[in-house]
Design a protein around this motif. Structure first.
Motif, short mmCIF file in Angstrom:
data_model
loop_
_atom_site.label_atom_id
_atom_site.label_comp_id
_atom_site.label_asym_id
_atom_site.label_seq_id
_atom_site.Cartn_x
_atom_site.Cartn_y
_atom_site.Cartn_z
N MET A 299 0.61 -0.84 0.23
CA MET A 299 -0.25 0.33 -0.16
C MET A 299 0.93 0.85 -0.40
O MET A 299 0.82 2.18 -0.75
N ASP A 300 2.08 1.40 1.34
CA ASP A 300 2.83 2.73 0.39
C ASP A 300 3.56 2.70 -0.21
O ASP A 300 3.83 4.18 -0.64
N LEU A 301 3.71 1.88 -0.25
CA LEU A 301 4.54 1.60 -1.26
C LEU A 301 4.40 2.37 -3.07
O LEU A 301 5.00 3.07 -3.84
N SER A 302 3.22 1.74 -2.82
CA SER A 302 1.66 2.48 -4.72
C SER A 302 1.83 3.61 -4.45
O SER A 302 1.68 4.05 -5.11
N CYS A 303 1.50 4.16 -3.36
CA CYS A 303 1.08 5.55 -2.97
C CYS A 303 3.19 6.36 -3.33
O CYS A 303 2.34 7.61 -3.80
N ALA A 304 3.56 6.32 -2.59
CA ALA A 304 4.60 6.87 -2.96
C ALA A 304 4.89 6.45 -4.24
O ALA A 304 5.29 7.98 -4.98
N PHE A 305 4.58 5.63 -5.13
CA PHE A 305 4.93 5.11 -6.80
C PHE A 305 3.90 6.22 -7.24
O PHE A 305 3.88 6.69 -8.16
N LEU A 306 2.41 5.70 -6.90
CA LEU A 306 1.29 7.31 -7.85
C LEU A 306 2.07 8.78 -7.19
O LEU A 306 1.91 9.24 -8.05
N LEU A 307 2.79 9.13 -6.28
CA LEU A 307 2.84 10.51 -5.50
C LEU A 307 4.42 10.78 -6.91
O LEU A 307 4.20 11.89 -7.47
N PHE A 308 5.39 9.78 -6.94
CA PHE A 308 6.42 10.33 -7.14
C PHE A 308 6.56 10.38 -9.06
O PHE A 308 7.75 10.96 -9.61
N ARG A 309 5.81 9.58 -9.46
CA ARG A 309 5.87 8.57 -10.88
C ARG A 309 4.49 9.86 -11.70
O ARG A 309 5.40 10.24 -12.77
N THR A 310 4.06 10.17 -11.13
CA THR A 310 2.80 10.53 -11.80
C THR A 310 2.19 11.50 -11.29
O THR A 310 2.35 12.77 -12.30
N PRO B 177 2.33 -8.20 17.81
CA PRO B 177 2.16 -7.96 16.60
C PRO B 177 1.70 -6.55 16.17
O PRO B 177 1.90 -5.95 14.51
N LEU B 178 1.02 -5.27 16.68
CA LEU B 178 1.55 -3.91 15.90
C LEU B 178 2.35 -3.83 15.35
O LEU B 178 1.98 -2.61 14.87
N GLY B 179 3.88 -3.72 16.94
CA GLY B 179 4.51 -3.35 15.78
C GLY B 179 4.93 -3.84 14.28
O GLY B 179 5.59 -3.48 13.38
N VAL B 180 4.79 -4.91 14.09
CA VAL B 180 4.74 -5.87 12.98
C VAL B 180 4.49 -5.33 11.73
O VAL B 180 4.09 -5.52 10.52
N PHE B 181 3.03 -4.76 12.01
CA PHE B 181 2.35 -4.54 11.17
C PHE B 181 2.56 -3.16 10.77
O PHE B 181 2.32 -2.87 9.41
N ILE B 182 2.90 -2.38 11.50
CA ILE B 182 3.22 -1.33 11.20
C ILE B 182 4.52 -0.97 10.44
O ILE B 182 4.55 -0.02 9.73
N SER B 183 5.54 -1.75 10.75
CA SER B 183 7.10 -1.32 10.45
C SER B 183 7.31 -1.43 9.06
O SER B 183 8.22 -0.61 8.37
N PRO B 184 6.65 -2.09 7.98
CA PRO B 184 7.17 -2.37 6.44
C PRO B 184 6.40 -1.06 6.20
O PRO B 184 7.12 -1.05 5.34
N GLY B 185 5.46 -0.74 6.31
CA GLY B 185 5.03 0.60 5.71
C GLY B 185 6.30 1.79 5.31
O GLY B 185 6.70 2.33 4.14
N ALA B 186 7.74 2.17 6.48
CA ALA B 186 8.20 3.36 5.78
C ALA B 186 9.27 2.38 4.98
O ALA B 186 9.85 2.74 4.42
#
Length: 341
Positions: free
Chosen positions: A18-29, A116-125
């Protein structure tokens, strides 16, 4: 009920994409749009500030699995939109829905644990880092981001269990007018504002050569913070991580101490989310959204071009100690609330 490894892996992988796709959208288009600045503001407002009111809706709806999947589908639609401003709004809203759905599901199934919360939130960065690099390098495969999001939506609906609604009127935000509500949530809110401001304004002389290492320190710090809290308790974990971070920030003109300081400073991210959700067990979505609104406020000064107040290592160290001073009484109180619940 505890969150299964399979469900946690699916939500964490979806967070990364999700965060990869949003960053790609912002900086690619969207970055080519003459309204790039407005697109960026609208995206961040919808992705972070909008989570607070949407969190109330998600709490009442009680369908976190469907909310997370809907967020993936919306963001996929934004990736193929030819209109920059609507794409920014749709992508930000989709991002917010995914984070709320995934966050509520993980919080609901984690019992008293923060790991579990730490594992869930960390991949976004890490997703943001890769998506930004991918978008700025004008990489091909434009359809990969939306296709991946649709796959994530299907995985969530198929592999993750449905969670029942947890909304209880006694834990709803209107009851937070009581003094104890502000006494717990306001310090947590301010700590997250400060953490966001720090993330936007840390200017290390070696940063450009260590961007990937700093990103990994951010990711691993958020992950490790949840495990440390489960081992030591929220107070001692925060004291250890923020105390050491303050000491290392004093030597942050050097890469290794600065990187370790970033790692330690971000260990409290799952702790603050855990504490807010524990205080409002029937309004986890609102608690999650409240702290993401704090992230948005910490981002605004940089967007507006205001000069940074954090220009020296000593200022970074003071920010870490200020965070600890705000968290110390709150986490002690939160432990008592947990034992009584």
């Amino acid at each position: 009920m505890t969150v299964s490894r399979k469900s946690l892996a699916v939500y964490s992988l979806a967070h990364f994409w999700m965060d990869l796709s949003c960053a790609f959208l912002l900086f690619r288009t969207l970055s080519d749009s003459p309204r790039w600045g407005l697109c960026l503001l609208l995206y961040n407002f919808c992705a972070f500030a909008l989570q607070m009111p949407l969190g109330l809706l998600a709490d009442r709806l009680g369908r976190s699995q469907q909310v997370a999947a809907a967020g993936c589908v919306l963001t996929a639609l934004a990736c193929i939109s030819p209109l920059p401003l609507p794409a920014a709004v749709i992508a930000g809203t989709g991002n917010a829905l995914f984070h709320l759905g995934g966050g509520i599901a993980v919080l609901h199934c984690s019992a008293d644990r923060a790991a579990p919360l730490g594992v869930f939130i960390s991949p976004g960065a890490l997703g943001l880092y890769i998506g930004t690099a991918w978008g700025r390098n004008a990489a091909p495969w434009l359809g990969l981001a939306p296709l991946g999001l649709l796959l994530m939506a299907a995985l969530i609906l198929r592999q993750c269990p449905r969670t029942a609604g947890t909304f209880r009127p006694g834990s709803a935000p209107p009851d937070l007018s009581a003094p104890e509500g502000y006494g717990v949530l306001l310090p947590l809110f301010l700590v997250v504002v400060l953490r966001s401001y720090m993330g936007m304004n840390q200017l290390f002389p070696w940063k450009s050569q260590w961007v990937l290492v700093l990103t990994l320190a951010l990711v691993l710090g958020k992950t490790a913070g949840g495990f440390l809290m489960d081992s030591l308790g929220p107070r001692r974990a925060s004291a250890l991580s923020l105390g050491l971070a303050a000491a290392l920030y004093l030597a942050s003109a050097l890469p290794l101490p600065g990187t370790l300081a970033v790692f330690l400073f971000n260990m409290t991210m799952p702790v603050t989310l855990w504490a807010a959700a524990r205080f409002m067990p029937g309004a986890k979505g609102f608690a999650f959204g409240l702290l993401t609104f704090a992230l948005f406020l910490g981002y605004l000064p940089s967007y507006l071009g205001w000069p940074s107040l954090l220009t020296r290592p000593a200022a970074y160290a003071c920010a870490a100690l200020l965070s600890l001073a705000a968290l110390w009484p709150v986490l002690g109180r939160e432990v008592k609330l947990c034992l009584q619940s």
